[in-house]
Every structure is written in structure tokens, then in C-alpha cells.
Motif scaffolding. Sequence first.
Motif, PDB file in Angstrom:
ATOM      1  N   PHE A 251      57.908  65.082  29.972  1.00  8.92           N
ATOM      2  CA  PHE A 251      56.919  65.262  31.023  1.00  8.92           C
ATOM      3  C   PHE A 251      56.416  66.694  31.117  1.00  8.92           C
ATOM      4  CE2 PHE A 251      59.576  61.650  32.252  1.00  8.92           C
ATOM      5  CZ  PHE A 251      58.606  60.678  32.381  1.00  8.92           C
ATOM      6  N   ALA A 252      56.784  67.542  30.179  1.00  3.43           N
ATOM      7  CA  ALA A 252      56.375  68.944  30.198  1.00  3.43           C
ATOM      8  C   ALA A 252      55.232  69.172  29.213  1.00  3.43           C
ATOM      9  CB  ALA A 252      57.562  69.837  29.851  1.00  3.43           C
ATOM     10  N   HIS A 253      54.510  70.270  29.437  1.00  3.82           N
ATOM     11  CA  HIS A 253      53.450  70.632  28.503  1.00  3.82           C
ATOM     12  C   HIS A 253      53.483  72.133  28.278  1.00  3.82           C
ATOM     13  CE1 HIS A 253      51.314  71.657  32.277  1.00  3.82           C
ATOM     14  NE2 HIS A 253      50.641  72.510  31.535  1.00  3.82           N
ATOM     15  N   ALA A 254      52.784  72.589  27.243  1.00  2.17           N
ATOM     16  CA  ALA A 254      52.721  74.016  26.940  1.00  2.17           C
ATOM     17  C   ALA A 254      51.383  74.333  26.298  1.00  2.17           C
ATOM     18  CB  ALA A 254      53.860  74.420  25.999  1.00  2.17           C
ATOM     19  N   VAL A 255      50.914  75.556  26.500  1.00  4.28           N
ATOM     20  CA  VAL A 255      49.717  76.052  25.821  1.00  4.28           C
ATOM     21  C   VAL A 255      50.017  77.441  25.297  1.00  4.28           C
ATOM     22  CG1 VAL A 255      48.027  74.682  27.084  1.00  4.28           C
ATOM     23  CG2 VAL A 255      48.763  76.870  28.021  1.00  4.28           C
ATOM     24  N   GLY A 256      49.429  77.775  24.174  1.00  2.00           N
ATOM     25  CA  GLY A 256      49.643  79.084  23.574  1.00  2.00           C
ATOM     26  C   GLY A 256      48.405  79.552  22.848  1.00  2.00           C
ATOM     27  N   GLU A 257      48.246  80.856  22.776  1.00  2.00           N
ATOM     28  CA  GLU A 257      47.116  81.415  22.048  1.00  2.00           C
ATOM     29  C   GLU A 257      47.243  81.116  20.561  1.00  2.00           C
ATOM     30  OE1 GLU A 257      46.309  85.892  21.575  1.00  2.00           O
ATOM     31  OE2 GLU A 257      45.151  85.306  23.356  1.00  2.00           O
ATOM     32  N   SER A 258      48.483  81.019  20.096  1.00  2.00           N
ATOM     33  CA  SER A 258      48.739  80.728  18.688  1.00  2.00           C
ATOM     34  C   SER A 258      49.992  79.875  18.566  1.00  2.00           C
ATOM     35  CB  SER A 258      48.929  82.028  17.899  1.00  2.00           C
ATOM     36  OG  SER A 258      50.151  82.645  18.277  1.00  2.00           O
ATOM     37  N   THR A 259      50.227  79.362  17.379  1.00  2.00           N
ATOM     38  CA  THR A 259      51.430  78.568  17.137  1.00  2.00           C
ATOM     39  C   THR A 259      52.696  79.394  17.334  1.00  2.00           C
ATOM     40  OG1 THR A 259      50.311  77.026  15.645  1.00  2.00           O
ATOM     41  CG2 THR A 259      52.676  77.259  15.366  1.00  2.00           C
ATOM     42  N   ASP A 260      52.640  80.693  17.004  1.00  2.00           N
ATOM     43  CA  ASP A 260      53.816  81.544  17.211  1.00  2.00           C
ATOM     44  C   ASP A 260      54.211  81.602  18.687  1.00  2.00           C
ATOM     45  OD1 ASP A 260      54.282  82.132  14.575  1.00  2.00           O
ATOM     46  OD2 ASP A 260      53.260  84.072  14.605  1.00  2.00           O
ATOM     47  N   ASN A 261      53.239  81.547  19.591  1.00  2.00           N
ATOM     48  CA  ASN A 261      53.558  81.523  21.016  1.00  2.00           C
ATOM     49  C   ASN A 261      54.344  80.268  21.373  1.00  2.00           C
ATOM     50  OD1 ASN A 261      50.277  82.847  21.591  1.00  2.00           O
ATOM     51  ND2 ASN A 261      52.178  83.987  21.546  1.00  2.00           N
ATOM     52  N   LEU A 262      53.954  79.130  20.802  1.00  2.00           N
ATOM     53  CA  LEU A 262      54.688  77.887  21.058  1.00  2.00           C
ATOM     54  C   LEU A 262      56.088  77.959  20.470  1.00  2.00           C
ATOM     55  CD1 LEU A 262      52.032  75.068  20.466  1.00  2.00           C
ATOM     56  CD2 LEU A 262      52.655  76.219  22.598  1.00  2.00           C
TER      57      LEU A 262
ATOM     58  N   TYR B 298      35.757  64.862  26.671  1.00  2.00           N
ATOM     59  CA  TYR B 298      36.963  65.410  26.040  1.00  2.00           C
ATOM     60  C   TYR B 298      36.603  66.709  25.332  1.00  2.00           C
ATOM     61  CZ  TYR B 298      40.932  65.954  22.865  1.00  2.00           C
ATOM     62  OH  TYR B 298      42.017  66.459  22.187  1.00  2.00           O
ATOM     63  N   GLN B 299      37.380  67.742  25.565  1.00  2.00           N
ATOM     64  CA  GLN B 299      37.198  69.026  24.889  1.00  2.00           C
ATOM     65  C   GLN B 299      38.307  69.215  23.879  1.00  2.00           C
ATOM     66  OE1 GLN B 299      36.440  72.780  27.129  1.00  2.00           O
ATOM     67  NE2 GLN B 299      38.253  73.586  26.082  1.00  2.00           N
ATOM     68  N   GLU B 300      37.948  69.431  22.630  1.00  3.74           N
ATOM     69  CA  GLU B 300      38.942  69.715  21.602  1.00  3.74           C
ATOM     70  C   GLU B 300      39.688  70.991  21.992  1.00  3.74           C
ATOM     71  OE1 GLU B 300      40.855  68.711  17.995  1.00  3.74           O
ATOM     72  OE2 GLU B 300      39.216  67.642  18.995  1.00  3.74           O
ATOM     73  N   PRO B 301      41.031  70.969  22.025  1.00  3.84           N
ATOM     74  CA  PRO B 301      41.789  72.149  22.439  1.00  3.84           C
ATOM     75  C   PRO B 301      41.439  73.387  21.617  1.00  3.84           C
ATOM     76  CG  PRO B 301      43.217  70.239  22.352  1.00  3.84           C
ATOM     77  CD  PRO B 301      41.913  69.813  21.744  1.00  3.84           C
ATOM     78  N   ALA B 302      41.241  74.515  22.310  1.00  5.44           N
ATOM     79  CA  ALA B 302      40.880  75.772  21.661  1.00  5.44           C
ATOM     80  C   ALA B 302      42.100  76.678  21.603  1.00  5.44           C
ATOM     81  CB  ALA B 302      39.741  76.440  22.417  1.00  5.44           C
ATOM     82  N   GLY B 303      43.167  76.194  21.016  1.00  3.65           N
ATOM     83  CA  GLY B 303      44.415  76.942  20.936  1.00  3.65           C
ATOM     84  C   GLY B 303      45.548  75.996  20.589  1.00  3.65           C
ATOM     85  N   ALA B 304      46.751  76.517  20.577  1.00  6.92           N
ATOM     86  CA  ALA B 304      47.924  75.694  20.279  1.00  6.92           C
ATOM     87  C   ALA B 304      48.433  75.059  21.565  1.00  6.92           C
ATOM     88  CB  ALA B 304      49.017  76.552  19.643  1.00  6.92           C
ATOM     89  N   PHE B 305      48.975  73.847  21.450  1.00 10.08           N
ATOM     90  CA  PHE B 305      49.433  73.153  22.660  1.00 10.08           C
ATOM     91  C   PHE B 305      50.498  72.129  22.341  1.00 10.08           C
ATOM     92  CE2 PHE B 305      46.427  70.261  20.863  1.00 10.08           C
ATOM     93  CZ  PHE B 305      46.739  68.993  21.322  1.00 10.08           C
ATOM     94  N   LEU B 306      51.276  71.803  23.380  1.00  9.02           N
ATOM     95  CA  LEU B 306      52.217  70.695  23.359  1.00  9.02           C
ATOM     96  C   LEU B 306      51.851  69.791  24.527  1.00  9.02           C
ATOM     97  CD1 LEU B 306      55.644  72.563  22.877  1.00  9.02           C
ATOM     98  CD2 LEU B 306      54.243  71.468  21.100  1.00  9.02           C
ATOM     99  N   PRO B 307      51.533  68.516  24.287  1.00  7.74           N
ATOM    100  CA  PRO B 307      51.170  67.629  25.376  1.00  7.74           C
ATOM    101  C   PRO B 307      52.402  66.992  26.010  1.00  7.74           C
ATOM    102  CG  PRO B 307      50.947  66.460  23.334  1.00  7.74           C
ATOM    103  CD  PRO B 307      51.397  67.873  22.974  1.00  7.74           C
ATOM    104  N   SER B 308      52.236  66.524  27.236  1.00  5.34           N
ATOM    105  CA  SER B 308      53.284  65.727  27.890  1.00  5.34           C
ATOM    106  C   SER B 308      53.036  64.258  27.560  1.00  5.34           C
ATOM    107  CB  SER B 308      53.240  65.936  29.401  1.00  5.34           C
ATOM    108  OG  SER B 308      52.046  65.382  29.933  1.00  5.34           O
ATOM    109  N   ILE B 309      53.869  63.388  28.074  1.00  8.51           N
ATOM    110  CA  ILE B 309      53.650  61.945  27.872  1.00  8.51           C
ATOM    111  C   ILE B 309      52.363  61.510  28.556  1.00  8.51           C
ATOM    112  CG2 ILE B 309      55.031  61.346  29.905  1.00  8.51           C
ATOM    113  CD1 ILE B 309      54.753  59.283  26.661  1.00  8.51           C
ATOM    114  N   ALA B 310      51.930  62.301  29.556  1.00 12.31           N
ATOM    115  CA  ALA B 310      50.672  61.996  30.231  1.00 12.31           C
ATOM    116  C   ALA B 310      49.492  62.370  29.352  1.00 12.31           C
ATOM    117  CB  ALA B 310      50.591  62.739  31.573  1.00 12.31           C
ATOM    118  N   PHE B 311      49.485  63.599  28.864  1.00 16.25           N
ATOM    119  CA  PHE B 311      48.448  64.067  27.928  1.00 16.25           C
ATOM    120  C   PHE B 311      48.712  65.523  27.610  1.00 16.25           C
ATOM    121  CE2 PHE B 311      46.773  65.203  32.055  1.00 16.25           C
ATOM    122  CZ  PHE B 311      46.152  66.418  31.864  1.00 16.25           C
TER     123      PHE B 311
END
Length: 300
Positions: free
Chosen positions: A229-240, A287-300
Motif C-alpha cells: 500500500f506504499a508508493h515512492a517517487v524519485g528524480e532518478s532510479t538511484d533515489n529509489l 493519464y500522464q506518463e510519469p516524468a521520473g522514477a516511481f514505485l506504485p502502490s496496489i492502488a496505483f
Amino acid sequence: MTALSERTFAQHTAPILIRPIQPGDVDACGRAAYSAHTSVAAAHNVRCEHPSVEFSIGMIDNRVKDAHAAGFVAERHGEVVGSVFLNTFPPASIAAIGPLTVDPAAEGNGAGRQLMQAALNEAAARHIDSVRLVQSPSHLRSLALYIKLGFAVREPLVLIEGTPAHQGVPGHTTRAATIGDLPACDEFCTQVHGFARSAELKSAIANDAALVVESAGRLTGYSTGLGFFAHAVGESTDNLKALVDASPGIMGPGFFVPTRNNELVRWLLDRGFRAQWPATLMTTGPYQEPAGAFLPSIAF
């Protein structure tokens, strides 16, 4: 036809009633959800998304208690045979559908479609035109239903499990997020996704689950934890990578990673994480294509 078979036939062909969910429905909805997920897992020889009936009941109970979720149940002859939730994320004009579950004994009579339509109608009543969900590719019936209802495939995902190594990522520092970080995190999420997820981040901060990552002295990403149920966003994959590495552990059965982020998936596998099962992010409306690195939750 015997009396028993006549009764079974009548129950199966009885009309479906859709109504708002009530606290007293939690146990029945949870058991229907567990039955549905174990049935699909057994049919496709994959690991079940719901590890126990207690997990299913707890998930439904959490949705019912969530002030930002609207739930509906499907009844037949007064018996609950399925449920669905529309989850909202103020102030963003975004909603996510899930979980949608129908007892296998009640499949094929339109309960799933009627539940989905109830959720979409609720979104329309709230003037929300962007709706999302995470679909399990092993359940082709649901894929066909969602496509018929106007959903489009946006992102292939994979559920990952394992244990963070806490080895650090060069050039990145992580720390617990605070309320003071909220404006910067909201701005960063808006840059990546086109909207902020303030309510979820506030809750994660209150529960000491949220982290921020900084690079070159500035905030470059955040997470609300690591899990279903958690999500994350990062400027780059290294941030994730830094956010995953610094997490105390995974909450629930795993966390979703966009499969197209080959660098992150490879990094995780090299560090002993394991891929469990695939999923698909689907949306209807803007829908906007993500402009960065991200991890979605089960919701989105």
C-alpha cells in the motif's frame, strides 16, 4: 430436477443487488475475497496474493474504515458474494478501484461488472474522471472486463519481496520524513505524476513510515514506506534504490516495481530480492506518463 438442484439453480440465477458496504459486511467480504484469490492462484499455479483469510478480512476492514474510500457489496438472496472499493486521494482528482473480488461460486452472473460500474458511477458523481487499478494478469476474466469498461494498459509491474540490505547508495542520504517536508514532497510528486498524494504521505509521516532521500543537498524523492500500500517517487532510479535500501522492511507480501525500469529490477535481483508475480497498471480517463522514477502502490 431435485429440490436441492432447483434451489442451487435459483440461487445462481437470482438477481444481484448492489448496495453500499456496511461494517457488518467485513467478515463475509473478506472471506469472499480470500476464496476468489486462492481460486485464481490455484487455477494458474501462482502464489496467492492474499496469504491468509485474516489478511483478506483485515484488508477489507481497513478499506471500510478509510474515510477516503467508498465501498459496495454484491448480494444475492441476502448473501454477500463480492465487493469493490473506490479509493480517493485528495486533493488529487484521481481515484483507484480495488480490491474488486467476487466469490468463485458467484462468477459468471455479472456481479463483477455491476460492482465495477458502481465504483465508476461513484467516481463520476464525485467528478473524478481519472480512475486507476492494478490488475493481475493471471486473471484474464478481469482483464477482459476492465478493457470492456474502457481501461487501458499503462505499465507492466512485478511484485518484489526480500530484505533491504541497509548498505547505502553513494551520493544519497535518507532520513525520516517530517511534516515540514510535505510541501517539497507534494511538489516533487506533482512533477512526476501530475498530482500530489498528500493524504497518504501525511498518514505515513504520522506512522513513522515515510522516508525522504536527498542528493547534493536537496530533496530528490520520498517513500510512504515499502509495501503493498506504499508508493515512492524519485528524480532518478538511484533515489529509489536509496529509499528501498534504507527501508526497515517490507509491509505485507511485497512491493510493486515497474518492470520497464530494468536498472532497478536488475539491482534488486542482484541484492537477493525475488520476483513473485506480475501485475498491470491500467487506467481510464486522463493519464500522464510519469516524468521520473516511481514505485506504485496496489492502488496505483
